[in-house]
Motif scaffolding. Structure first.
Motif, PDB file in Angstrom:
ATOM      1  N   SER A  84       0.748  -1.180   0.017  1.00 34.66           N
ATOM      2  CA  SER A  84      -0.117   0.067   0.135  1.00 34.66           C
ATOM      3  C   SER A  84       0.852   1.279   0.138  1.00 34.66           C
ATOM      4  CB  SER A  84      -0.833   0.024   1.174  1.00 34.66           C
ATOM      5  OG  SER A  84      -0.090   0.097   2.378  1.00 34.66           O
ATOM      6  N   LYS A  85       0.257   2.278  -0.309  1.00 28.90           N
ATOM      7  CA  LYS A  85       0.994   3.568  -0.158  1.00 28.90           C
ATOM      8  C   LYS A  85       1.368   4.081   1.126  1.00 28.90           C
ATOM      9  CE  LYS A  85      -2.848   5.123  -2.334  1.00 28.90           C
ATOM     10  NZ  LYS A  85      -3.759   5.629  -2.974  1.00 28.90           N
ATOM     11  N   GLU A  86       0.610   3.623   2.037  1.00 29.97           N
ATOM     12  CA  GLU A  86       0.738   3.864   3.543  1.00 29.97           C
ATOM     13  C   GLU A  86       1.951   3.141   3.994  1.00 29.97           C
ATOM     14  OE1 GLU A  86      -3.623   4.427   2.486  1.00 29.97           O
ATOM     15  OE2 GLU A  86      -2.232   2.689   2.423  1.00 29.97           O
ATOM     16  N   THR A  87       2.084   1.927   3.387  1.00 29.45           N
ATOM     17  CA  THR A  87       3.270   1.121   3.756  1.00 29.45           C
ATOM     18  C   THR A  87       4.801   1.751   3.192  1.00 29.45           C
ATOM     19  OG1 THR A  87       2.077  -1.038   4.026  1.00 29.45           O
ATOM     20  CG2 THR A  87       4.602  -1.108   3.606  1.00 29.45           C
ATOM     21  N   ILE A 143       5.235   4.955   2.298  1.00 29.40           N
ATOM     22  CA  ILE A 143       5.373   5.990   3.315  1.00 29.40           C
ATOM     23  C   ILE A 143       5.980   5.888   4.613  1.00 29.40           C
ATOM     24  CG2 ILE A 143       4.381   8.349   4.137  1.00 29.40           C
ATOM     25  CD1 ILE A 143       4.834   8.426   1.042  1.00 29.40           C
ATOM     26  N   GLY A 144       5.474   4.843   5.111  1.00 28.35           N
ATOM     27  CA  GLY A 144       5.977   4.614   6.510  1.00 28.35           C
ATOM     28  C   GLY A 144       7.496   4.166   6.188  1.00 28.35           C
TER      29      GLY A 144
END
Length: 171
Positions: free
Chosen positions: A5-8, A10-11
């Motif tokens: 995911s995009k969140e992963t 960015i994390g």
């Protein structure tokens, strides 16, 4: 990049950026100060021995091993792990051949005092009450012992390196 995911993503970017900004020496010194405090407290307990696990075999975080004569104390490492875990707050130590191994890298400042005081109290109580518990053989004391991290198996009287780390067989 198409299976996360995009969140992963960015994390991960935030974690790498944090790592690059971090003062690694200051972080090590803070962890080491926590270990030093625990060592000072636990070294005051009669019959208890402690020492530092060498840096090259500790996943590069300070660790302190703590051991005692299990037969004299009539108190095993497993007994100690259970007492630590069943108390309030629950404390989890590593199970190693050296006894109890304490690691500070996940502790917030001040938690080392709680851990040291609790372990000191547990060991002092165990030593005082050794005669009130049924005597166990060495095999009985060792029963149920599981090892959490075999990388901590090393010989403090030798060169400090473990057999798994050096490829040498343990004698």
């Amino acid at each position: 990049d198409l299976k996360i995911s995009k969140e992963t993503m960015i994390g991960m970017l935030a974690a790498v950026e944090r790592y690059l900004r971090l003062d690694h020496a200051a972080e090590w010194n803070a962890w080491k100060a926590q270990v030093d405090h625990m060592k000072q407290v636990l070294d005051k307990v009669p019959g208890v021995e402690s020492g530092y696990v060498p840096r090259e075999v500790t996943n590069h975080v300070p660790r302190l091993w703590v051991k005692w004569d299990e037969k004299e104390f009539n108190f095993s490492r497993e007994d100690c792990f259970k007492a630590l875990q069943e108390g309030e707050p629950p404390i989890v130590a590593l199970r190693t051949p050296m006894g109890v191994t304490l690691v500070t890298w996940m502790m917030t400042p001040g938690e080392e005092r709680i851990v040291a005081d609790r372990l000191k109290q547990i060991l002092e109580t165990a030593h005082r009450s050794a005669g009130s518990r049924p005597k166990r053989t060495n095999a009985g004391l060792a029963s149920g012992f599981g090892m959490d991290n075999p990388v901590d198996e090393w010989d403090p009287g030798g060169d400090g390196l473990i057999s798994q780390y050096t490829g040498k067989s343990a004698d």
